[in-house]
Write an enzyme that holds these catalytic residues in place. Sequence first.
Site, PDB file in Angstrom:
ATOM      1  N   HIS A  55       0.863  -1.193   0.000  1.00  0.00           N
ATOM      2  CA  HIS A  55       0.000   0.000   0.000  1.00  0.00           C
ATOM      3  C   HIS A  55       0.898   1.241   0.000  1.00  0.00           C
ATOM      4  O   HIS A  55       0.805   2.076   0.911  1.00  0.00           O
ATOM      5  CB  HIS A  55      -0.931   0.042   1.227  1.00  0.00           C
ATOM      6  CG  HIS A  55      -2.149  -0.844   1.092  1.00  0.00           C
ATOM      7  ND1 HIS A  55      -2.936  -1.186   2.174  1.00  0.00           N
ATOM      8  CD2 HIS A  55      -2.715  -1.440   0.014  1.00  0.00           C
ATOM      9  CE1 HIS A  55      -3.928  -1.959   1.753  1.00  0.00           C
ATOM     10  NE2 HIS A  55      -3.811  -2.130   0.457  1.00  0.00           N
ATOM     11  N   HIS A  98     -10.900  -9.860  -6.959  1.00  0.00           N
ATOM     12  CA  HIS A  98     -10.668  -8.533  -6.357  1.00  0.00           C
ATOM     13  C   HIS A  98      -9.908  -7.684  -7.379  1.00  0.00           C
ATOM     14  O   HIS A  98      -9.011  -8.180  -8.053  1.00  0.00           O
ATOM     15  CB  HIS A  98      -9.846  -8.758  -5.091  1.00  0.00           C
ATOM     16  CG  HIS A  98      -9.474  -7.558  -4.299  1.00  0.00           C
ATOM     17  ND1 HIS A  98     -10.123  -6.348  -4.397  1.00  0.00           N
ATOM     18  CD2 HIS A  98      -8.524  -7.385  -3.346  1.00  0.00           C
ATOM     19  CE1 HIS A  98      -9.571  -5.497  -3.552  1.00  0.00           C
ATOM     20  NE2 HIS A  98      -8.590  -6.099  -2.903  1.00  0.00           N
ATOM     21  N   GLU A 126      -7.980  -4.958  -6.764  1.00  0.00           N
ATOM     22  CA  GLU A 126      -6.794  -4.212  -6.350  1.00  0.00           C
ATOM     23  C   GLU A 126      -5.577  -4.692  -7.148  1.00  0.00           C
ATOM     24  O   GLU A 126      -5.487  -5.860  -7.528  1.00  0.00           O
ATOM     25  CB  GLU A 126      -6.541  -4.354  -4.835  1.00  0.00           C
ATOM     26  CG  GLU A 126      -5.529  -3.329  -4.334  1.00  0.00           C
ATOM     27  CD  GLU A 126      -5.514  -3.150  -2.812  1.00  0.00           C
ATOM     28  OE1 GLU A 126      -6.181  -3.918  -2.100  1.00  0.00           O
ATOM     29  OE2 GLU A 126      -4.820  -2.221  -2.344  1.00  0.00           O
ATOM     30  N   ASP A 138      -2.566  -5.520  -6.729  1.00  0.00           N
ATOM     31  CA  ASP A 138      -1.690  -6.647  -6.384  1.00  0.00           C
ATOM     32  C   ASP A 138      -2.248  -7.969  -6.918  1.00  0.00           C
ATOM     33  O   ASP A 138      -1.515  -8.966  -6.975  1.00  0.00           O
ATOM     34  CB  ASP A 138      -1.425  -6.730  -4.871  1.00  0.00           C
ATOM     35  CG  ASP A 138      -2.666  -6.589  -4.021  1.00  0.00           C
ATOM     36  OD1 ASP A 138      -3.639  -5.959  -4.467  1.00  0.00           O
ATOM     37  OD2 ASP A 138      -2.647  -7.093  -2.885  1.00  0.00           O
ATOM     38  N   HIS A 193     -11.533  -6.948   0.708  1.00  0.00           N
ATOM     39  CA  HIS A 193     -11.066  -5.748   1.333  1.00  0.00           C
ATOM     40  C   HIS A 193     -11.560  -4.460   0.653  1.00  0.00           C
ATOM     41  O   HIS A 193     -11.463  -3.375   1.212  1.00  0.00           O
ATOM     42  CB  HIS A 193      -9.534  -5.871   1.328  1.00  0.00           C
ATOM     43  CG  HIS A 193      -8.682  -4.704   1.290  1.00  0.00           C
ATOM     44  ND1 HIS A 193      -7.776  -4.399   0.316  1.00  0.00           N
ATOM     45  CD2 HIS A 193      -8.576  -3.718   2.188  1.00  0.00           C
ATOM     46  CE1 HIS A 193      -7.134  -3.321   0.584  1.00  0.00           C
ATOM     47  NE2 HIS A 193      -7.588  -2.865   1.706  1.00  0.00           N
ATOM     48  N   ASP A 245      -8.311 -11.520   0.009  1.00  0.00           N
ATOM     49  CA  ASP A 245      -7.482 -10.918   1.060  1.00  0.00           C
ATOM     50  C   ASP A 245      -7.785 -11.484   2.453  1.00  0.00           C
ATOM     51  O   ASP A 245      -6.896 -11.570   3.308  1.00  0.00           O
ATOM     52  CB  ASP A 245      -7.687  -9.401   1.085  1.00  0.00           C
ATOM     53  CG  ASP A 245      -6.945  -8.691  -0.040  1.00  0.00           C
ATOM     54  OD1 ASP A 245      -5.924  -9.223  -0.513  1.00  0.00           O
ATOM     55  OD2 ASP A 245      -7.385  -7.601  -0.444  1.00  0.00           O
ATOM     56  N   TYR A 261      -1.713  -8.224   9.841  1.00  0.00           N
ATOM     57  CA  TYR A 261      -2.488  -8.036   8.608  1.00  0.00           C
ATOM     58  C   TYR A 261      -3.941  -7.702   8.941  1.00  0.00           C
ATOM     59  O   TYR A 261      -4.531  -6.776   8.393  1.00  0.00           O
ATOM     60  CB  TYR A 261      -2.369  -9.336   7.814  1.00  0.00           C
ATOM     61  CG  TYR A 261      -3.072  -9.403   6.495  1.00  0.00           C
ATOM     62  CD1 TYR A 261      -2.379  -9.205   5.308  1.00  0.00           C
ATOM     63  CD2 TYR A 261      -4.419  -9.735   6.416  1.00  0.00           C
ATOM     64  CE1 TYR A 261      -3.015  -9.310   4.081  1.00  0.00           C
ATOM     65  CE2 TYR A 261      -5.058  -9.844   5.201  1.00  0.00           C
ATOM     66  CZ  TYR A 261      -4.349  -9.636   4.037  1.00  0.00           C
ATOM     67  OH  TYR A 261      -4.975  -9.755   2.821  1.00  0.00           O
ATOM     68  N   HIS A 263      -2.688 -13.794  -0.065  1.00  0.00           N
ATOM     69  CA  HIS A 263      -1.340 -13.460   0.442  1.00  0.00           C
ATOM     70  C   HIS A 263      -0.965 -14.486   1.504  1.00  0.00           C
ATOM     71  O   HIS A 263      -1.784 -14.840   2.358  1.00  0.00           O
ATOM     72  CB  HIS A 263      -1.324 -12.081   1.103  1.00  0.00           C
ATOM     73  CG  HIS A 263      -1.707 -10.945   0.205  1.00  0.00           C
ATOM     74  ND1 HIS A 263      -0.885 -10.476  -0.787  1.00  0.00           N
ATOM     75  CD2 HIS A 263      -2.823 -10.184   0.160  1.00  0.00           C
ATOM     76  CE1 HIS A 263      -1.478  -9.458  -1.408  1.00  0.00           C
ATOM     77  NE2 HIS A 263      -2.653  -9.267  -0.863  1.00  0.00           N
TER      78      HIS A 263
HETATM   79 FE1  FEO Z   1      -6.893  -5.735  -1.338  1.00  0.00          FE
HETATM   80 FE2  FEO Z   1      -4.282  -7.940  -1.627  1.00  0.00          FE
HETATM   81  O1  FEO Z   1      -5.451  -6.588  -2.163  1.00  0.00           O
END
Ligand code: FEO
Length: 426
Positions: free
Chosen positions: A52, A110, A112, A114, A178, A197, A225, A258
Amino acid sequence: MGFAEILAQHQVLGIEIAYLYEVLIAKCNMRKQVKNNVSWVGYLDWELQTFHGDEYSIGNGSSQNAYLIEEEKTILVDTVWAPHRCEFIENLKNELGGDLRRIDAIIVNHGEVDHSGSLSALLREIPGTPLYCTANAVKSLEGQYGKQGWNFNVVKTGDELEIGNGKKLVFIEMPMLHWPDSMATFLTGDNILFSMDAFGQHFAVGELFSDKADQNLLWKEAMKYFVNILNPFAAILSRKLVELSKMNLPIEMIAPSHGAIWRENPMQIVEKYAEWANAYKEDQITVAYDTMWQGTEKIAHRIAAEIHRQSPDTVVKVFNISRTDKNDIMTEVFKSRAIAVGSPTECNGILSSVEGWLAFLKSLKFKGKKAAAFGCYGWSGESVKLLQDRLASAGFEVVPEAVRCLWNPDEEDFKKVGEMVSSLLQ
Ligand code: FEO
């Protein structure tokens, strides 16, 4: 400008140097079997130091997990961050016998970057491949990457996709876990929940599975996390866990986006999330401060000693806000039933380090914790009142007892420390 961006600007014989570099190291991230015909094909990121932007510190690496399901249909679940797109796509191509067109569909849990950062490059190779995602993910992906005419198939909770051999994917919307676009995907037969996530950790685990990982680090990273990424959405998470439970999915494995895959007793992380999302606290008090000429520091240390004197079993942690990673302090705040926050007065305000720290504290939306304020001053002395206001607006129950000390603390000030600690411990 990052290393990848610099490389991307240079070419040899018309080929990006970044691409050649990624191909050279591609063998580092080969597929790993998850279960039966399900493989991990993500990126194990040993070098990552922040996430982030610089908002989240990474101490033990991380991973962007993507998965390949090879039944009668071949399904890719998510991709990896754009800097690793070349290696990711090259690996994928190798695993599919050189033919990316074998991919029948891509699940985009998702939007995002990543997880979606390789989509543009991948879809240039296999245009028209169906993408399965939520309605919010369409907005998110088109917002970030532009309208490229991608083949979106919008799904809602309970929608299913048959993938052959008697197996299917069941989609579960997970808004705010997320982002508004998030969803999870359950694979029947193998009973794997691709949870996105949720239930992840920023933790590089080469062995892939939670039961193979260093257990202290696994739980430390899982909590860090949760606190720093998901705690603001704890109420939503609690409701989603109830909904998931009512779906009666026979979950045998939880594969987040992750960190380690939860293989042995996967529900242990679900149970832990239910506990963490419910105003979690332990018998701990955290003291966080910054100081100019060590007056406020002396009060901080006296508070710590007084907590131990009044309540020997209570865990005490003391942090200088300027010198300690903010994500680590927040994890300790999360574990605490109360905190004491200190700053001297500077130019009618509080130190900028503490101001920024308090803004982050507020964003994490902690619940059910007490707080107290302390600080030294030389003339105007606004810091304690400002700290109390900030802590109240961050959702803490602020005790009226405070230590506001002219110049350096003396025995009279230390008596007030006793009263403040007593109030925090009640
Ligand atoms: Fe909300 Fe791992 O991205």
